[in-house]
Motif scaffolding. Structure first.
Motif, PDB file in Angstrom:
ATOM      1  N   ALA A   1       0.938  -0.955  -0.130  1.00  0.00           N
ATOM      2  CA  ALA A   1      -0.116   0.307  -0.364  1.00  0.00           C
ATOM      3  C   ALA A   1       0.612   1.315   0.315  1.00  0.00           C
ATOM      4  N   ASP A   2       0.441   2.454  -0.563  1.00  0.00           N
ATOM      5  CA  ASP A   2       1.100   3.597  -0.314  1.00  0.00           C
ATOM      6  C   ASP A   2       0.618   4.401   0.567  1.00  0.00           C
ATOM      7  N   VAL A   3      -0.937   4.142   1.321  1.00  0.00           N
ATOM      8  CA  VAL A   3      -1.595   4.744   2.354  1.00  0.00           C
ATOM      9  C   VAL A   3      -2.393   3.738   2.916  1.00  0.00           C
ATOM     10  N   ILE A   4      -2.422   3.739   4.552  1.00  0.00           N
ATOM     11  CA  ILE A   4      -3.345   2.810   5.449  1.00  0.00           C
ATOM     12  C   ILE A   4      -4.199   3.122   5.832  1.00  0.00           C
ATOM     13  N   ILE A   5      -5.212   3.190   5.723  1.00  0.00           N
ATOM     14  CA  ILE A   5      -6.477   4.300   6.658  1.00  0.00           C
ATOM     15  C   ILE A   5      -7.459   2.909   7.033  1.00  0.00           C
ATOM     16  N   GLY A   6      -7.379   3.436   8.702  1.00  0.00           N
ATOM     17  CA  GLY A   6      -8.472   2.761   9.627  1.00  0.00           C
ATOM     18  C   GLY A   6      -8.761   2.931  10.714  1.00  0.00           C
ATOM     19  N   PRO A   7      -9.289   3.256  11.602  1.00  0.00           N
ATOM     20  CA  PRO A   7      -8.972   2.938  12.636  1.00  0.00           C
ATOM     21  C   PRO A   7      -7.644   2.585  13.160  1.00  0.00           C
ATOM     22  N   VAL A   8      -7.299   3.559  14.669  1.00  0.00           N
ATOM     23  CA  VAL A   8      -6.242   3.765  15.094  1.00  0.00           C
ATOM     24  C   VAL A   8      -6.113   2.700  16.174  1.00  0.00           C
TER      25      VAL A   8
ATOM     26  N   ILE B   1      -3.176   6.534   8.102  1.00  0.00           N
ATOM     27  CA  ILE B   1      -4.334   8.153   8.700  1.00  0.00           C
ATOM     28  C   ILE B   1      -5.173   7.347   9.276  1.00  0.00           C
ATOM     29  N   LEU B   2      -4.833   7.474  10.705  1.00  0.00           N
ATOM     30  CA  LEU B   2      -5.557   6.220  11.907  1.00  0.00           C
ATOM     31  C   LEU B   2      -6.345   7.656  12.237  1.00  0.00           C
ATOM     32  N   LEU B   3      -7.716   6.736  12.478  1.00  0.00           N
ATOM     33  CA  LEU B   3      -8.845   7.496  12.764  1.00  0.00           C
ATOM     34  C   LEU B   3      -8.591   7.088  14.605  1.00  0.00           C
ATOM     35  N   PRO B   4      -8.972   8.394  15.118  1.00  0.00           N
ATOM     36  CA  PRO B   4      -8.799   8.561  16.572  1.00  0.00           C
ATOM     37  C   PRO B   4     -10.156   7.900  17.063  1.00  0.00           C
ATOM     38  N   MET B   5     -10.218   6.545  17.553  1.00  0.00           N
ATOM     39  CA  MET B   5     -11.428   6.238  17.929  1.00  0.00           C
ATOM     40  C   MET B   5     -11.215   5.652  19.427  1.00  0.00           C
ATOM     41  N   ASN B   6     -12.023   6.107  20.252  1.00  0.00           N
ATOM     42  CA  ASN B   6     -11.591   5.626  21.695  1.00  0.00           C
ATOM     43  C   ASN B   6     -13.224   4.507  21.691  1.00  0.00           C
ATOM     44  N   LEU B   7     -12.255   3.008  21.210  1.00  0.00           N
ATOM     45  CA  LEU B   7     -12.688   1.482  22.025  1.00  0.00           C
ATOM     46  C   LEU B   7     -12.211   0.514  22.033  1.00  0.00           C
ATOM     47  N   CYS B   8     -12.816  -0.005  22.683  1.00  0.00           N
ATOM     48  CA  CYS B   8     -12.075  -1.191  22.951  1.00  0.00           C
ATOM     49  C   CYS B   8     -10.831  -1.430  23.636  1.00  0.00           C
ATOM     50  N   GLY B   9     -11.281  -1.070  24.789  1.00  0.00           N
ATOM     51  CA  GLY B   9      -9.849   0.017  25.380  1.00  0.00           C
ATOM     52  C   GLY B   9      -8.702   0.647  25.434  1.00  0.00           C
ATOM     53  N   ASN B  10      -8.932   1.677  24.613  1.00  0.00           N
ATOM     54  CA  ASN B  10      -7.869   2.480  23.842  1.00  0.00           C
ATOM     55  C   ASN B  10      -8.869   3.540  23.981  1.00  0.00           C
ATOM     56  N   TYR B  11      -8.107   4.856  24.421  1.00  0.00           N
ATOM     57  CA  TYR B  11      -8.962   6.250  24.566  1.00  0.00           C
ATOM     58  C   TYR B  11      -7.376   6.810  24.458  1.00  0.00           C
ATOM     59  N   VAL B  12      -8.012   7.626  23.140  1.00  0.00           N
ATOM     60  CA  VAL B  12      -7.079   8.826  22.168  1.00  0.00           C
ATOM     61  C   VAL B  12      -7.300  10.339  22.691  1.00  0.00           C
ATOM     62  N   ALA B  13      -6.120  10.918  23.644  1.00  0.00           N
ATOM     63  CA  ALA B  13      -6.118  12.126  24.728  1.00  0.00           C
ATOM     64  C   ALA B  13      -6.530  13.207  23.499  1.00  0.00           C
ATOM     65  N   GLY B  14      -8.024  13.471  23.699  1.00  0.00           N
ATOM     66  CA  GLY B  14      -8.343  15.082  23.035  1.00  0.00           C
ATOM     67  C   GLY B  14      -9.065  14.869  22.066  1.00  0.00           C
ATOM     68  N   ALA B  15      -9.259  13.183  21.769  1.00  0.00           N
ATOM     69  CA  ALA B  15     -10.203  13.228  20.735  1.00  0.00           C
ATOM     70  C   ALA B  15     -11.529  12.465  21.056  1.00  0.00           C
ATOM     71  N   SER B  16     -11.860  12.445  22.308  1.00  0.00           N
ATOM     72  CA  SER B  16     -13.610  11.666  22.748  1.00  0.00           C
ATOM     73  C   SER B  16     -14.136  12.721  22.881  1.00  0.00           C
ATOM     74  N   ASP B  17     -14.187  14.397  21.387  1.00  0.00           N
ATOM     75  CA  ASP B  17     -15.606  14.673  21.016  1.00  0.00           C
ATOM     76  C   ASP B  17     -15.451  14.726  19.479  1.00  0.00           C
ATOM     77  N   LEU B  18     -14.778  14.238  19.097  1.00  0.00           N
ATOM     78  CA  LEU B  18     -14.769  14.019  17.838  1.00  0.00           C
ATOM     79  C   LEU B  18     -16.268  12.955  16.624  1.00  0.00           C
ATOM     80  N   SER B  19     -16.624  13.295  15.698  1.00  0.00           N
ATOM     81  CA  SER B  19     -17.842  12.451  15.058  1.00  0.00           C
ATOM     82  C   SER B  19     -17.430  11.361  13.771  1.00  0.00           C
ATOM     83  N   LEU B  20     -17.658  10.452  13.925  1.00  0.00           N
ATOM     84  CA  LEU B  20     -17.539   9.818  12.799  1.00  0.00           C
ATOM     85  C   LEU B  20     -17.734  10.460  11.362  1.00  0.00           C
TER      86      LEU B  20
END
Length: 143
Positions: free
Chosen positions: A68-75, A103-122
């Motif tokens: 791949a040239d770019v990988i995209i998905g949840p963090v 390009i990683l989307l900061p999803m706060n799920l499954c026991g992982n919390y990305v500080a500062g990303a809690s209010d971002l909508s999909l």
């Protein structure tokens, strides 16, 4: 179709991956999109959304990450045991060590919390990911 390949990785039901594939194909119809799901349901959702190719499982993530040239998905795709255990250590290592831009989307799920990303909508995260992808595609002269 160009030689530029975007790899979308997702797990569980493939909902995030489906939305990413739809947005990528709408914005960049000539870019090749490879979808890899951690399970068949996720792979099928991304294939139905318009991915050019789809595969499932650990080895598919490892091989596709090399190409791949770019990988995209949840963090979580870069974190061992994330997505309720669907990301193996080998998958996380393949994503993390790939020469592709990520390009990683900061999803706060499954026991992982990305500080500062809690209010971002999909929708906001996907829009931001598309803007970054456009910049990467332009920089490589594929637009």
């Amino acid at each position: 179709m160009t030689d530029f390949t975007v790899l979308v990785i997702d797990g569980q039901g493939g909902g995030v991956g489906r939305q990413l594939v739809e947005n990528i194909k709408k914005a960049f119809p000539l870019i090749k999109v490879m979808a890899v799901g951690t399970n068949a349901l996720a792979s099928q959702a991304m294939l139905k959304a318009g991915a050019d190719h789809a595969a499932t499982g650990e080895n598919a993530v490892i091989v596709a990450s090399r190409k791949a040239d770019v990988i995209i998905g949840p963090v979580g795709i870069a974190i061992s045991d994330a997505l309720w255990g669907e990301i193996s250590p080998a998958m996380a290592a393949a994503v993390g060590s790939s020469s592709a831009d990520r390009i990683l989307l900061p999803m706060n799920l499954c026991g992982n919390y990305v500080a500062g990303a809690s209010d971002l909508s999909l929708p906001f995260m996907i829009s931001d990911a598309m803007a970054r992808l456009k910049a990467l595609i332009s920089a490589k002269g594929c637009l």
